[in-house]
Every structure is written in structure tokens, then in C-alpha cells.
Design a protein around this motif. Structure first.
Motif, PDB file in Angstrom:
ATOM      1  N   LEU A 242      46.896  32.439  38.162  1.00  0.00           N
ATOM      2  CA  LEU A 242      45.912  33.515  38.028  1.00  0.00           C
ATOM      3  C   LEU A 242      44.894  33.483  39.168  1.00  0.00           C
ATOM      4  O   LEU A 242      44.430  34.531  39.626  1.00  0.00           O
ATOM      5  N   VAL A 243      44.538  32.282  39.623  1.00  0.00           N
ATOM      6  CA  VAL A 243      43.613  32.155  40.758  1.00  0.00           C
ATOM      7  C   VAL A 243      44.223  32.802  41.996  1.00  0.00           C
ATOM      8  O   VAL A 243      43.557  33.545  42.728  1.00  0.00           O
ATOM      9  N   ARG A 244      45.510  32.546  42.223  1.00  0.00           N
ATOM     10  CA  ARG A 244      46.181  33.117  43.398  1.00  0.00           C
ATOM     11  C   ARG A 244      46.271  34.636  43.297  1.00  0.00           C
ATOM     12  O   ARG A 244      46.030  35.351  44.278  1.00  0.00           O
ATOM     13  N   LEU A 245      46.606  35.150  42.105  1.00  0.00           N
ATOM     14  CA  LEU A 245      46.691  36.596  41.919  1.00  0.00           C
ATOM     15  C   LEU A 245      45.335  37.254  42.155  1.00  0.00           C
ATOM     16  O   LEU A 245      45.239  38.293  42.816  1.00  0.00           O
ATOM     17  N   LYS A 246      44.274  36.641  41.657  1.00  0.00           N
ATOM     18  CA  LYS A 246      42.919  37.175  41.850  1.00  0.00           C
ATOM     19  C   LYS A 246      42.549  37.209  43.331  1.00  0.00           C
ATOM     20  O   LYS A 246      41.980  38.193  43.822  1.00  0.00           O
ATOM     21  N   THR A 247      42.896  36.150  44.068  1.00  0.00           N
ATOM     22  CA  THR A 247      42.595  36.091  45.506  1.00  0.00           C
ATOM     23  C   THR A 247      43.302  37.203  46.256  1.00  0.00           C
ATOM     24  O   THR A 247      42.724  37.848  47.138  1.00  0.00           O
ATOM     25  N   ILE A 248      44.572  37.456  45.912  1.00  0.00           N
ATOM     26  CA  ILE A 248      45.343  38.516  46.574  1.00  0.00           C
ATOM     27  C   ILE A 248      44.715  39.881  46.307  1.00  0.00           C
ATOM     28  O   ILE A 248      44.577  40.713  47.213  1.00  0.00           O
ATOM     29  N   LEU A 249      44.322  40.132  45.068  1.00  0.00           N
ATOM     30  CA  LEU A 249      43.696  41.412  44.725  1.00  0.00           C
ATOM     31  C   LEU A 249      42.365  41.590  45.462  1.00  0.00           C
ATOM     32  O   LEU A 249      42.040  42.676  45.939  1.00  0.00           O
ATOM     33  N   GLN A 250      41.588  40.517  45.552  1.00  0.00           N
ATOM     34  CA  GLN A 250      40.300  40.604  46.237  1.00  0.00           C
ATOM     35  C   GLN A 250      40.474  40.813  47.734  1.00  0.00           C
ATOM     36  O   GLN A 250      39.589  41.360  48.399  1.00  0.00           O
ATOM     37  N   ALA A 251      41.618  40.381  48.266  1.00  0.00           N
ATOM     38  CA  ALA A 251      41.901  40.600  49.691  1.00  0.00           C
ATOM     39  C   ALA A 251      42.331  42.034  49.967  1.00  0.00           C
ATOM     40  O   ALA A 251      42.529  42.416  51.115  1.00  0.00           O
ATOM     41  N   GLY A 252      42.451  42.851  48.907  1.00  0.00           N
ATOM     42  CA  GLY A 252      42.819  44.249  49.065  1.00  0.00           C
ATOM     43  C   GLY A 252      44.313  44.484  49.030  1.00  0.00           C
ATOM     44  O   GLY A 252      44.789  45.524  49.483  1.00  0.00           O
ATOM     45  N   LYS A 253      45.080  43.519  48.506  1.00  0.00           N
ATOM     46  CA  LYS A 253      46.529  43.647  48.442  1.00  0.00           C
ATOM     47  C   LYS A 253      46.986  43.608  46.988  1.00  0.00           C
ATOM     48  O   LYS A 253      46.241  43.218  46.097  1.00  0.00           O
ATOM     49  N   VAL A 254      48.236  44.022  46.778  1.00  0.00           N
ATOM     50  CA  VAL A 254      48.847  43.968  45.455  1.00  0.00           C
ATOM     51  C   VAL A 254      50.230  43.359  45.609  1.00  0.00           C
ATOM     52  O   VAL A 254      50.987  43.765  46.503  1.00  0.00           O
ATOM     53  N   PRO A 255      50.585  42.353  44.808  1.00  0.00           N
ATOM     54  CA  PRO A 255      51.932  41.775  44.907  1.00  0.00           C
ATOM     55  C   PRO A 255      53.005  42.837  44.696  1.00  0.00           C
ATOM     56  O   PRO A 255      52.935  43.623  43.749  1.00  0.00           O
ATOM     57  N   GLN A 256      53.982  42.888  45.603  1.00  0.00           N
ATOM     58  CA  GLN A 256      55.075  43.853  45.511  1.00  0.00           C
ATOM     59  C   GLN A 256      56.410  43.113  45.454  1.00  0.00           C
ATOM     60  O   GLN A 256      56.581  42.073  46.092  1.00  0.00           O
ATOM     61  N   LEU A 257      57.345  43.662  44.670  1.00  0.00           N
ATOM     62  CA  LEU A 257      58.685  43.098  44.639  1.00  0.00           C
ATOM     63  C   LEU A 257      59.318  43.239  46.019  1.00  0.00           C
ATOM     64  O   LEU A 257      59.036  44.203  46.738  1.00  0.00           O
TER      65      LEU A 257
END
Length: 364
Positions: A242-257
């Protein structure tokens, strides 16, 4: 206003009483000392470990390539120069100092007040830590978002105010609270960390007391360092995906398949940032971009969820260890400074000695 002056009077009276030799101290005074020591220790640890923080952030937002800490440090130093390793240090130190002060003030204030009413069990400590974390998060969330973005390559040359302006203009003011839901959940991280540290500390102090009853039980700097590292490692491992997912979102990105392009509006905003399907994002986070999804085993996908764990553990455990080590050392200095100030300016009753008030209490 009346409540504010009552709190001020309580702190001053407690500090003045301590300065006169009275061992009693109000929860407000205890919390103020702990918060000040925690903030100072946190800023020191944050500055020293900023290169690890920059490397950790870059690794966590990536989905391919080298994930080694020192490999990323070499890459940043080669592309941005040695000063690139301290990118965003001012924003990070401000964030860390503010978060630590607020967290320790709320946590130790609640802890001291609760001790007077009920027994402090592990579950009570976890609850107090979580409540303190939620209050801290709501107050300091924008600082965390700014700090994360300040470490990215596209923020080069931007000051803090310019970066805030860019975020608000391109993503909206709400972007300063990106990942708030995850942060509220992740308030269990400091709760787990502080509860683990406090319980381990109590066990060590009991052992010291039994070994030598005549010796004053206190943690050495090395013991505080080791316990702080262990407590943070436990909390980090439990909450890392969850920490990693939060960091990615705050960087302005969204995990994509793999193979799916992120959506981008003409104004540069990303509509996917409003998605609330955490399971889908975690699924995307578990896959590498440079490999065929069908060739990635469940074990490899679980390992990918923990991409960057090594750098996060190295940085966070060292930071927590330095924080607790410095906090224990600074705490007595801060308390002594408050007591000297109280002795110089306030009477035992909390009344001001000098100025036009002529010893009368400040207006309430």
C-alpha cells in the motif's frame, strides 16, 4: 480562545513546577517535550538519509529495470550529479519535522492522558497510535505530496512554491491530497511501529532493572537505535504494498497492466487518478512492464508487489533508528530548556514574572 489559554497555562505551570523541583508534569508538557524532541530527531535523520529517500522513490514508481538501491544511487549521481541525491531535501525535512511534531504531540498527549484513566494495553497503544496518525495525516498530507513530487526528474529547477503552483494548475488543489484514503489506512504503520518500539523498550528496561536494581534503567543510544530499526522494519514489511501504491499515485501516475497505455486529458490531467479500485491497481502493480504477463508466476507477482522493499527497509529503518536514538538524547535537553525558560519567565503557578502584567496571569 479560553481553551487555548487554559492549555498554555497548564504547560507553563507544569514546566514551572518541574523547574522548581516538582516531578509532576501535565500531559500537555510531556507531549510538548516529546514532540519537540521527535521533530528535531526526525529532521536530522531525514537530511542524512535523503539520498536513500530519492533512490527509494525512483525505484517504487518504476515497473522495470534495476531495483537495487545503490544501482539507482549511481544512476542518479551520473545523470543529475551528486546534488541530485539531495533533490527535494528542504520539502522532505519540512514534511518530516512537521509530521513528527504533530504525531508525537498527539500520541504522547493522548498516552499521558489515558494513563490517568485506564491501563495501557497493546491494543490501547495501537488505537492511540492510529488516532494520532489520522490527525497527523489530515494536517500534513499536502507536504507529503509536494515532497514526493520534488524528488522526481521533471521537478528539476522548481522551488517549493513553484511546485505547488504547478500541481494546483495542472492537477487541481485536490491533488495535494492524492492517496488520502491509503494514508488513512496506512496510519496503522506508525501505530505498529511505536507500539512495537514501546513494548520492546519496556521489556529491555525490565531486564536491566532485574539485572541491577541499583542501576537507573534507560536505553543506551545503541539499544534505542536497534529497537527503532526493528520496529520500523516490522511496520514497513506489513504495509509496504500500500505504501508503494500511494507513492505512485502521489507521483501523478497510475499502475497500468502491461500493454495498456495510461489515459491523459488535453490539460495534462489523468482521469484514472480518481479510480477507487484498489484491487485492480494492486494487480497491475504486481506485474513487470518488460515481461509477458503469462510468464509471470504468482510468486514473482508477489515479489513485484514488494519492488523497492530493500531500499525502503534500508532507508526507513535507518531513519527510525536515528530518530529514536536522537529523540531519547534530545528529549532531556528539550525538557531542560523548557524548564530553564519557565524558571526565568514564569512563577510556579504559571504566572508571568516580567512585563506589564506584573505577575498577573495572561488574559484568558
Amino acid at each position: 480562545v479560553e481553551h487555548f489559554w487554559q492549555c498554555r497555562h497548564s504547560v507553563c505551570q507544569s514546566a514551572a513546577s518541574a523547574a522548581m523541583g516538582d516531578s509532576s508534569a501535565s500531559p500537555a508538557f510531556v507531549a510538548l517535550v516529546q514532540a519537540s524532541a521527535g521533530a528535531a530527531g526526525g529532521v536530522f535523520a531525514s537530511f542524512v538519509l535523503q539520498p536513500l529517500e530519492v533512490a527509494k522513490t525512483r525505484i517504487q514508481i518504476s515497473s522495470s529495470g534495476d531495483a537495487s538501491t545503490f544501482g539507482m544511487i549511481r544512476q542518479i549521481a551520473a545523470s543529475d550529479g551528486p546534488l541530485g541525491l539531495f533533490k527535494g531535501w528542504a520539502a522532505k525535512c519540512t514534511e518530516t519535522g512537521s509530521k513528527n511534531f504533530l504525531y508525537f504531540y498527539i500520541y504522547d498527549g493522548l498516552n499521558a492522558a489515558t494513563k490517568q484513566r485506564v491501563a495501557i494495553t497493546t491494543m490501547v497503544k495501537l488505537l492511540l497510535g492510529y488516532v494520532a496518525g489520522v490527525g497527523n495525516t489530515l494536517a500534513t498530507m499536502p507536504l507529503e505530496v509536494i515532497s514526493t513530487k520534488a524528488q522526481l526528474p521533471d521537478s528539476k529547477g522548481l522551488g517549493t512554491l513553484e511546485l505547488i503552483r504547478k500541481i494546483v494548475l495542472t492537477e487541481g488543489a485536490g491533488a495535494l491530497y492524492t492517496g488520502l484514503g491509503y494514508n488513512i489506512v496506512l496510519c496503522v504503520n506508525p501505530a505498529i511501529q511505536n507500539t512495537t518500539f514501546d513494548r520492546c523498550k519496556e521489556a529491555v528496561l525490565r531486564y536491566i532493572s532485574r539485572s541491577d536494581p541499583n542501576m537507573r534503567a534507560a536505553l543506551s543510544p545503541l539499544q534505542a537505535f536497534m529497537l527503532g530499526a526493528f520496529a520500523k522494519a516490522v511496520a514497513t514489511f506489513i504495509t509496504f504494498p500500500l505504501v508503494r501504491l500511494k507513492t505512485i499515485l502521489q507521483a501523478g501516475k497510475v499502475p497500468q497492466l502491461p500493454g495498456k497505455e495510461a489515459k491523459t486529458e488535453p490539460d495534462g490531467t489523468n482521469p484514472d487518478l480518481t479510480r477507487t479500485n484498489s484491487r485492480q491497481m494492486l494487480r497491475a502493480l504486481s506485474m513487470r512492464d518488460d515481461r509477458d504477463p503469462e510468464q509471470q508466476s504468482p510468486l514473482q507477482r508477489i515479489a513485484e508487489l514488494y519492488r523497492g522493499l530493500g531500499s525502503a527497509l534500508l532507508k526507513s529503518t535507518l531513519q527510525a533508528a536515528l530518530l529514536y536514538m536522537m529523540k531519547d538524547q534530545i528529549e532531556s535537553t528539550v525538557a531542560r530548556a523548557f524548564r530553564l525558560t519557565a524558571k526565568a519567565f514564569f512563577r510556579r503557578t504559571g504566572q508571568l514574572k516580567l512585563g506589564s502584567f506584573s505577575g498577573r496571569p495572561l488574559a484568558s
